[in-house]
Every structure is written in structure tokens, then in C-alpha cells.
Scaffold this motif. Structure first.
Motif, PDB file in Angstrom:
ATOM      1  N   ARG A 264     -34.355  51.119   6.559  1.00 19.82           N
ATOM      2  CA  ARG A 264     -35.633  50.837   7.209  1.00 19.82           C
ATOM      3  C   ARG A 264     -35.394  50.092   8.530  1.00 19.82           C
ATOM      4  O   ARG A 264     -35.986  50.403   9.552  1.00 19.82           O
ATOM      5  CB  ARG A 264     -36.520  50.018   6.275  1.00 19.82           C
ATOM      6  N   ASN A 265     -34.482  49.121   8.498  1.00 18.96           N
ATOM      7  CA  ASN A 265     -34.153  48.393   9.731  1.00 18.96           C
ATOM      8  C   ASN A 265     -33.595  49.340  10.789  1.00 18.96           C
ATOM      9  O   ASN A 265     -33.917  49.227  11.967  1.00 18.96           O
ATOM     10  CB  ASN A 265     -33.127  47.297   9.445  1.00 18.96           C
ATOM     11  N   ALA A 266     -32.722  50.271  10.331  1.00 20.66           N
ATOM     12  CA  ALA A 266     -32.119  51.220  11.274  1.00 20.66           C
ATOM     13  C   ALA A 266     -33.225  52.062  11.916  1.00 20.66           C
ATOM     14  O   ALA A 266     -33.268  52.254  13.138  1.00 20.66           O
ATOM     15  CB  ALA A 266     -31.123  52.113  10.543  1.00 20.66           C
ATOM     16  N   THR A 313     -37.397  39.516  14.519  1.00 19.34           N
ATOM     17  CA  THR A 313     -37.746  39.655  15.940  1.00 19.34           C
ATOM     18  C   THR A 313     -38.905  40.649  16.061  1.00 19.34           C
ATOM     19  O   THR A 313     -39.251  41.058  17.152  1.00 19.34           O
ATOM     20  CB  THR A 313     -36.544  40.187  16.743  1.00 19.34           C
ATOM     21  N   LYS A 314     -39.444  41.071  14.902  1.00 16.20           N
ATOM     22  CA  LYS A 314     -40.511  42.076  14.929  1.00 16.20           C
ATOM     23  C   LYS A 314     -41.867  41.401  14.792  1.00 16.20           C
ATOM     24  O   LYS A 314     -41.991  40.417  14.049  1.00 16.20           O
ATOM     25  CB  LYS A 314     -40.320  43.052  13.758  1.00 16.20           C
ATOM     26  N   SER A 315     -42.864  41.968  15.460  1.00 20.56           N
ATOM     27  CA  SER A 315     -44.169  41.308  15.382  1.00 20.56           C
ATOM     28  C   SER A 315     -44.742  41.399  13.969  1.00 20.56           C
ATOM     29  O   SER A 315     -45.494  40.535  13.550  1.00 20.56           O
ATOM     30  CB  SER A 315     -45.122  41.907  16.402  1.00 20.56           C
ATOM     31  N   LEU A 320     -37.254  39.075   5.588  1.00 21.16           N
ATOM     32  CA  LEU A 320     -36.707  38.859   4.246  1.00 21.16           C
ATOM     33  C   LEU A 320     -35.730  39.951   3.824  1.00 21.16           C
ATOM     34  O   LEU A 320     -34.965  39.776   2.881  1.00 21.16           O
ATOM     35  CB  LEU A 320     -37.840  38.780   3.218  1.00 21.16           C
ATOM     36  N   GLY A 321     -35.761  41.081   4.540  1.00 19.05           N
ATOM     37  CA  GLY A 321     -34.944  42.223   4.140  1.00 19.05           C
ATOM     38  C   GLY A 321     -33.459  41.889   4.058  1.00 19.05           C
ATOM     39  O   GLY A 321     -32.821  42.129   3.030  1.00 19.05           O
ATOM     40  N   LEU A 322     -32.903  41.327   5.115  1.00 25.84           N
ATOM     41  CA  LEU A 322     -31.459  41.076   5.130  1.00 25.84           C
ATOM     42  C   LEU A 322     -31.075  39.898   4.242  1.00 25.84           C
ATOM     43  O   LEU A 322     -30.007  39.905   3.632  1.00 25.84           O
ATOM     44  CB  LEU A 322     -30.970  40.844   6.562  1.00 25.84           C
TER      45      LEU A 322
HETATM   46 MG    MG Z   1     -36.217  44.634   7.523  1.00 29.05          MG
END
Ligand code: MG
Ligand code: ADP
Length: 354
Positions: A264-266, A313-315, A320-322
Motif C-alpha cells: 500500500r505504501n509503495a 508525511t501523508k495528509s 502506523l503501517g510501518l
Molecule cells: Mg502506510
């Protein structure tokens, strides 16, 4: 004559001090290598030879690049060390004797006069254990944050569900012909979905379960992910599995959660067109699962905080993902490593012990 004698005496004292320092270093568990700026090794301790499993012919005269084969990660760190005088530290994979790959914790610092700068590398084999302290600290932090997250998430979830239900009822009350009314309802529903996802992420984190490790292969998890993952339009997903992946201890559900977070991050790191590669590879005593993206990359400042809970860094990120992923990988006695080139992309590697 006196002056000459003094100089000689001083010289001998210096030599003795140097010898004593070398003997001290020879006893250290950490390996130490000194190189010139072009990477030629000028000094190496026996621990360095032991960790890098080099024949007794020694390391002197060889290039550090023969061992630090992850050139991007190494070059970036050595450039920083040349620029700024402090120790730069990170985990990286090195290639030991017979091409065997190992995970080390390496720090690089520059030393010497400007005209003859040297780079001093100190590294520790962390194949077996990454500092326990680091793991303990992270799990304590997660536990505290987890309690808050769970309370907040529960408080939000109930009213959220009843809002969702009421809005769906309201949608049925609005005539098909009322395009504007229906459009508004749909946009409220979309936002509610997003809120629900966020709350789920908090709950997933706060209810962090102890893994139930079983012997198994990761192939099934990866196949499942390949089938269910929705790459954004313009993003190409490729999967390269090692010819045969060995069995290891794993909790399939949790590993899936980690890979899902990384994918998802990618997906979110790529603006416009790009690629995501998912691959497995056997390295020494580990199975490596890598998620490579051609996205925006990670700045140095961000890298330092990447695994902290709530760093985002996302609005609309939860951050919490990492943190959750790292904890899950730790529970598998593995490592979660990151390499990134700002502007070019990032690679997250999960290393699981065989
Ligand atoms: Mg994430
Ligand atoms: P979130 O995705 O909610 O922001 P994460 O813990 O998953 O939280 O990620 C934390 C931060 O790490 C992100 O906000 C982003 O800045 C950075 N990051 C994570 N993965 C990547 C990636 N593949 N490429 C670039 N930046 C990333």
C-alpha cells in the motif's frame, strides 16, 4: 643531539600507542575497516575478517565495494560521512566469503587530515540478533500507544457505524431523479469508508496479536496478495519468486498484513506511472522478501523516523503501517530493512530466519 633523541623517543611512544590501540581493536567483536576515499581497504581488524569470512590473505588492498554490494545504500552513507564529521549508522547487507550475504549494523565516520581523509567503518554481525534494546523499546512504545489507539478507535467506531447505517437509509429515501442529493450522499459514504479504514488501522495496531508461528512457505501469501492487490492505474506489479523457497517459521495472516502495508505504501509513493516489484530470494540463513517501488523515495529526515508510531508525511496517513509491520517482523525474529534513493524509489526487505 638532544632534539634528535627527543624526536626519536616521541616516535617510539607514538608507535607503541598505535600498537596498543591496534591490539585493543584486535580484541573487539565489532569488525573495523579503514579505507581511502575511493574504497581501498588500508586497515582491517581480525573481527572484520571473521565477519566477512575472508581468507587469511586479508582484506588490505581490496575494495570495500567487493563486500558492500548494495552500492546505492553504501555510497549514500559514505558520501554523507565525507561531508559531515559524525558517525553515520545503518543496517545493510554485505556480501561475505563465497558470496554469502549477511546483515550488519554499520557505522561510518571520516578521520584524518583533509588532504588524506580516511573512512573508518565499524560493523557488527546482526544476523542473529539486532540489539535487544531496540526491540524492547519499540515494543514498549507500541504497547502504550496501542492502549490509547484502542480506546479512541472504539469510541469512534460505534457512532461511525450508526452514521453509516443512517446515511444508507437516507439514500433509499432520496429519489433516483434527485441527482444532486444522491451525489452528496455518495461522497459522504466515501469519506465514511475512509474513516472506517483509519479506525481499522488503529485497531489492527492496538490489538497487535502474538504471532502463532508454524512451519510453512511464504509462496501462498505472496500469490494471494498478487491476486487481491489493486495496483493503481499506471502502476505495473511484477512478482519474482525464488525457484524454491524453503520452509520457515511464520504466521501467514500477520505476514500478509506486513506485505499489505508495504504494498500500500509503495502504491501511494508512486505519482503517475511506475512499477512495484515483489520478489523473494534466499540469503544466507534468511529468506528475503522485497517490495521495490519506483516512487518518490524517502528523505534522510523521514528515514530516521520511519518506524515510529504516528510518523506520517501523508495528509490522510495514520503513521502506523510501518510501526506495526516492524513489530510483526521482530516477532518473527526477522529484520525489516529499507533502502531508498529520493526521487528514484524505495526497497523494503523483510528478512525471515530459516
Ligand atoms: Mg502506510
Ligand atoms: P502511513 O502510510 O499511514 O503514512 P506508514 O507507517 O505506513 O504510515 O509510513 C510512514 C511514512 O513512511 C509515510 O508517511 C511515508 O512518508 C514513508 N514511506 C513509507 N513507505 C514508503 C515508500 N514505499 N516510499 C516512500 N515513502 C514511504
Amino acid at each position: 643531539m638532544d632534539e634528535k633523541l627527543n624526536r626519536l623517543k616521541k616516535n617510539i611512544e607514538e608507535q607503541e600507542a598505535l600498537l596498543a590501540a591496534k591490539q585493543c581493536l584486535g580484541c573487539a567483536h565489532e569488525g573495523m575497516l579503514v579505507t581511502t576515499l575511493d574504497g581501498t581497504i588500508t586497515e582491517a581488524t581480525s573481527a572484520a575478517e571473521h565477519i566477512l569470512e575472508t581468507a587469511s590473505a586479508g582484506l588490505r588492498g581490496h575494495s570495500i565495494h567487493e563486500f558492500c554490494t548494495a552500492r546505492d545504500a553504501y555510497d549514500e552513507m559514505s558520501r554523507q560521512a565525507v561531508r559531515e564529521e559524525r558517525a553515520w549508522n545503518r543496517s545493510m547487507v554485505v556480501s561475505a566469503g563465497d558470496g554469502k550475504r549477511k546483515v550488519v549494523n554499520m557505522s561510518i565516520q571520516r578521520a584524518g587530515a583533509p588532504a588524506a581523509l580516511r573512512l573508518v567503518h565499524v560493523f557488527q554481525d546482526c544476523t542473529d540478533l539486532r540489539t535487544m534494546e531496540e526491540r524492547l523499546l519499540q515494543s514498549e512504545r507500541l504497547a502504550t500507544v496501542g492502549r490509547f489507539a484502542s480506546q479512541i478507535a472504539h469510541e469512534i467506531r460505534n457512532p461511525l457505524n450508526s452514521i453509516l447505517l443512517n446515511i444508507e437509509l437516507l439514500e433509499d429515501e432520496i429519489a433516483e431523479s434527485n441527482k444532486e442529493g444522491r451525489g452528496l450522499i455518495r461522497s459522504v459514504l466515501r469519506e465514511l469508508d475512509r474513516l472506517n479504514d483509519i479506525v481499522s488501522e488503529y485497531l489492527q495496531y492496538s490489538r497487535f496479536p502474538k504471532p502463532h508461528l508454524k512451519r510453512g512457505r511464504v509462496d501462498g501469501v505472496i500469490q494471494g496478495l498478487r491476486d487481491s492487490f489493486h495496483a493503481r492505474q499506471g502502476i505495473q506489479l511484477t512478482v519474482n519468486l525464488a525457484a524454491s523457497t524453503p520452509e520457515l517459521w511464520l504466521d501467514e495472516g500477520l505476514l500478509r498484513q506486513v506485505l499489505d502495508n508495504l504494498m500500500r505504501n509503495a502504491n501511494e509513493a508512486i505519482e503517475g506511472e511506475g512499477t512495484i516489484e515483489l520478489e523473494t530470494d534466499v540469503m544466507d540463513r534468511f529468506l528475503a522478501i522485497r517490495v521495490k517501488d519506483s516512487g518518490v523515495g524517502i528523505s534522510l529526515e523521514a528515514r530516521a523516523k520511519l518506524f515510529e508510531p504516528f510518523f506520517t508525511t501523508k495528509s490522510h496517513g495514520t503513521g502506523l503501517g510501518l510501526a506495526t509491520s516492524q513489530q510483526i517482523v521482530f516477532e518473527h525474529n526477522g529484520h525489516l530493512l529499507v533502502e531508498s534513493q529520493p526521487g528514484k524509489g524505495s526497497t523494503f526487505s523483510i528478512l525471515l530466519p530459516l
